[in-house]
Design a protein around this motif. Structure first.
Motif, PDB file in Angstrom:
ATOM      1  N   ILE A   1       0.849  -1.186   0.000  1.00 16.12           N
ATOM      2  CA  ILE A   1       0.000   0.000   0.000  1.00 16.12           C
ATOM      3  C   ILE A   1       0.889   1.241   0.000  1.00 16.12           C
ATOM      4  N   ILE A   2       0.568   2.189  -0.875  1.00 14.28           N
ATOM      5  CA  ILE A   2       1.309   3.446  -0.924  1.00 14.28           C
ATOM      6  C   ILE A   2       0.400   4.558  -0.406  1.00 14.28           C
ATOM      7  N   TRP A   3       0.833   5.230   0.636  1.00 16.91           N
ATOM      8  CA  TRP A   3       0.102   6.385   1.152  1.00 16.91           C
ATOM      9  C   TRP A   3       0.749   7.639   0.569  1.00 16.91           C
ATOM     10  N   THR A   4      -0.050   8.602   0.182  1.00 14.72           N
ATOM     11  CA  THR A   4       0.481   9.818  -0.413  1.00 14.72           C
ATOM     12  C   THR A   4       0.100  11.028   0.430  1.00 14.72           C
ATOM     13  N   PHE A   5       1.030  11.973   0.536  1.00 16.97           N
ATOM     14  CA  PHE A   5       0.821  13.122   1.415  1.00 16.97           C
ATOM     15  C   PHE A   5       1.158  14.415   0.687  1.00 16.97           C
ATOM     16  N   PRO A   6       0.149  15.073   0.025  1.00 16.98           N
ATOM     17  CA  PRO A   6       0.422  16.368  -0.603  1.00 16.98           C
ATOM     18  C   PRO A   6       0.511  17.477   0.447  1.00 16.98           C
TER      19      PRO A   6
ATOM     20  N   GLY B   1       7.154   4.973   7.402  1.00 17.30           N
ATOM     21  CA  GLY B   1       7.446   3.852   6.519  1.00 17.30           C
ATOM     22  C   GLY B   1       7.923   4.271   5.145  1.00 17.30           C
ATOM     23  N   SER B   2       8.606   3.362   4.465  1.00 14.53           N
ATOM     24  CA  SER B   2       9.067   3.620   3.102  1.00 14.53           C
ATOM     25  C   SER B   2       7.925   3.539   2.094  1.00 14.53           C
ATOM     26  N   ASP B   3       6.731   3.136   2.545  1.00 16.76           N
ATOM     27  CA  ASP B   3       5.562   3.065   1.665  1.00 16.76           C
ATOM     28  C   ASP B   3       4.746   4.360   1.703  1.00 16.76           C
ATOM     29  N   VAL B   4       5.343   5.433   2.222  1.00 15.38           N
ATOM     30  CA  VAL B   4       4.680   6.737   2.295  1.00 15.38           C
ATOM     31  C   VAL B   4       5.399   7.713   1.358  1.00 15.38           C
ATOM     32  N   ILE B   5       4.643   8.325   0.446  1.00 11.31           N
ATOM     33  CA  ILE B   5       5.205   9.322  -0.459  1.00 11.31           C
ATOM     34  C   ILE B   5       4.805  10.706   0.041  1.00 11.31           C
TER      35      ILE B   5
ATOM     36  N   LEU C   1      12.613  17.089   3.724  1.00  9.54           N
ATOM     37  CA  LEU C   1      13.212  15.830   3.278  1.00  9.54           C
ATOM     38  C   LEU C   1      14.014  15.187   4.409  1.00  9.54           C
ATOM     39  N   ARG C   2      14.714  16.022   5.160  1.00 10.92           N
ATOM     40  CA  ARG C   2      15.594  15.549   6.226  1.00 10.92           C
ATOM     41  C   ARG C   2      14.821  14.983   7.410  1.00 10.92           C
ATOM     42  N   GLU C   3      13.683  15.625   7.752  1.00 11.40           N
ATOM     43  CA  GLU C   3      12.953  15.280   8.974  1.00 11.40           C
ATOM     44  C   GLU C   3      11.763  14.345   8.734  1.00 11.40           C
ATOM     45  N   THR C   4      11.699  13.708   7.565  1.00 11.09           N
ATOM     46  CA  THR C   4      10.672  12.678   7.321  1.00 11.09           C
ATOM     47  C   THR C   4      11.372  11.363   7.016  1.00 11.09           C
ATOM     48  N   PRO C   5      12.111  10.834   7.998  1.00 15.19           N
ATOM     49  CA  PRO C   5      12.947   9.657   7.764  1.00 15.19           C
ATOM     50  C   PRO C   5      12.153   8.477   7.211  1.00 15.19           C
ATOM     51  N   ASN C   6      12.795   7.775   6.279  1.00 18.18           N
ATOM     52  CA  ASN C   6      12.278   6.558   5.631  1.00 18.18           C
ATOM     53  C   ASN C   6      11.211   6.828   4.577  1.00 18.18           C
ATOM     54  N   ASN C   7      10.445   7.920   4.711  1.00 20.21           N
ATOM     55  CA  ASN C   7       9.440   8.226   3.686  1.00 20.21           C
ATOM     56  C   ASN C   7      10.142   8.547   2.358  1.00 20.21           C
ATOM     57  N   GLU C   8       9.423   8.349   1.251  1.00 21.98           N
ATOM     58  CA  GLU C   8       9.920   8.817  -0.044  1.00 21.98           C
ATOM     59  C   GLU C   8       9.443  10.258  -0.199  1.00 21.98           C
TER      60      GLU C   8
END
Length: 397
Positions: free
Chosen positions: A2-7, A73-77, A138-145
């Motif tokens: 599952i990919i979660w997306t965060f605009p 998680g790495s499944d979060v964009i 980018l720096r403070e959202t570890p593991n997320n894409e």
């Protein structure tokens, strides 16, 4: 997977971001994020926004709010939407040091197909520690894409100003299309009156001829710099007509009740009452009444308490920060304890229930189980972080 997306709409509240040529970054990034949120919902891609109004979010709050929804998680964009400054021209995409360039490459390609020139997609390192990303989101959202999309320069001497003002939906749609492609979700383009979806075998010449245009007119209408086309690409084949001034408004792709109400000086409740709407759902082509609303003679007031903010009060009484500022002739978001605010009189004092935090609870889980949002719970309870303690009492809308 599952990919979660965060605009993420960048800036907000007391931080307007870039301001130039009639473009205020915080307003455009909110419009872009609202559009992406709706389109991702249309495609069935789970997503949330870091803010839904004109709220101030500092660099310490925004990353923690992002990860309070779906975790690290790495499944979060994470897509952070921005408008650039500095006199350049064109879009840029910045991706995290921990991630590959695949998503950024796809976005750059689709932005180019949407008519925007792309300067580059790249990574940037923190000078004091080259192992870390330069940008905090980018720096403070570890593991997320995590990526940053700069849609253009507000102070451009090229065509960016026109692109941002007139084609921001097409640019946002390019990112939506990219996210669908990257996550493997079937993409369905927005097709409205005056547009054409490219099919196999089509050429600019054949499309132009069939729609009474020249190739140059078709390219200009779509901000195309080459003759290349892709199957499924949506082209304008007719100039959008200017919305007539009158008593109605026809819903277009990307519209929201909040955006329409703000456009015509109404609150969301006033617009809903005027059109007998029971939900916030809209459909393209829907005709809404936008005049004829009469405010009740009685007014409701609110006394500002310690910890209050315009965003919190607006959220509590189902209105907007802009509407509160308009009703009270406020030129800033500053409040003082004991200050009296006029509230939209169609709103009544909301009712809440109390929830006691249990072991294993998270704000996201509590919000989901109670059909509300993390932001609403945080605002209602004046929470600065997503941390909870067992036995803690929370007000739930």
């Amino acid at each position: 997977m599952i990919i979660w997306t965060f605009p993420i709409p960048a800036h907000g509240g007391t931080d307007p971001g870039t301001i130039a040529n009639g473009i205020t970054e915080k307003d455009y990034t909110l419009k872009i994020s609202e559009y992406m949120h709706k389109r991702l919902n249309d495609l069935g891609i789970e997503n949330s926004m870091s803010r839904t109004g004109d709220e101030t979010l500092g660099p310490d709050v925004r990353p923690s709010r992002v990860q309070s929804f779906y975790g690290p998680g790495s499944d979060v964009i994470v897509v952070s939407n921005h408008i650039n400054a500095g006199g350049g021209d064109g879009a840029e995409v910045i991706y995290s040091l921990r991630n590959s360039d695949r998503l950024s490459s796809i976005i750059s390609d689709n932005l180019s197909k949407a008519g925007q020139n792309v300067r580059k997609y790249y990574q940037r390192r923190l000078p004091s520690n080259p192992d870390l990303d330069y940008y905090y989101i980018l720096r403070e959202t570890p593991n997320n894409e995590s990526i940053i999309v700069e849609y253009g320069f507000a102070d451009s001497t090229g065509d960016d100003v026109s692109q941002l003002k007139n084609n921001w939906q097409e640019l946002a749609e390019a990112v939506v299309k990219s996210l669908a492609e990257y996550t493997g979700v079937p993409y369905k383009p927005v097709v409205t009156e005056g547009t054409y979806v490219v099919k196999s075998g089509d050429t600019l010449w054949s499309i132009a001829r069939n729609n009474g245009l020249t190739v140059d007119e078709l390219k200009k209408l779509n901000n195309l710099t080459s003759n290349a086309l892709s199957i499924g690409q949506v082209l304008k084949v007719k100039e959008a007509s200017t919305e007539p001034k009158g008593d109605t408004y026809t819903v277009k792709s990307g519209d929201t009740l909040y955006g329409i109400s703000r456009m015509f000086g109404l609150t969301v409740d006033e617009l809903k009452n005027l059109n007998n709407l029971t939900s916030n759902a809209l459909s393209i082509g829907q005709v809404l009444k936008i005049s004829g609303y009469t405010e009740p003679s009685s007014t409701t007031t609110y006394t500002v308490k310690s910890g209050d903010s315009l965003y919190k009060i607006a959220n509590q009484y189902n209105t907007t920060v802009d509407e509160l500022k308009r009703l009270n002739n406020l030129s800033s978001n500053l409040l003082s304890i004991g200050q009296k605010l006029i509230l939209p009189s169609t709103n009544s004092t909301p009712e809440y229930k109390t929830y006691t935090v249990k072991s294993g609870d998270t704000l996201y889980g509590i919000a989901r189980d109670n059909n509300t949002t993390v932001t609403a719970i945080q605002s209602l309870n004046n929470l600065a972080t997503s941390n909870l303690s067992i036995g803690q009492k929370l007000l739930i809308p």
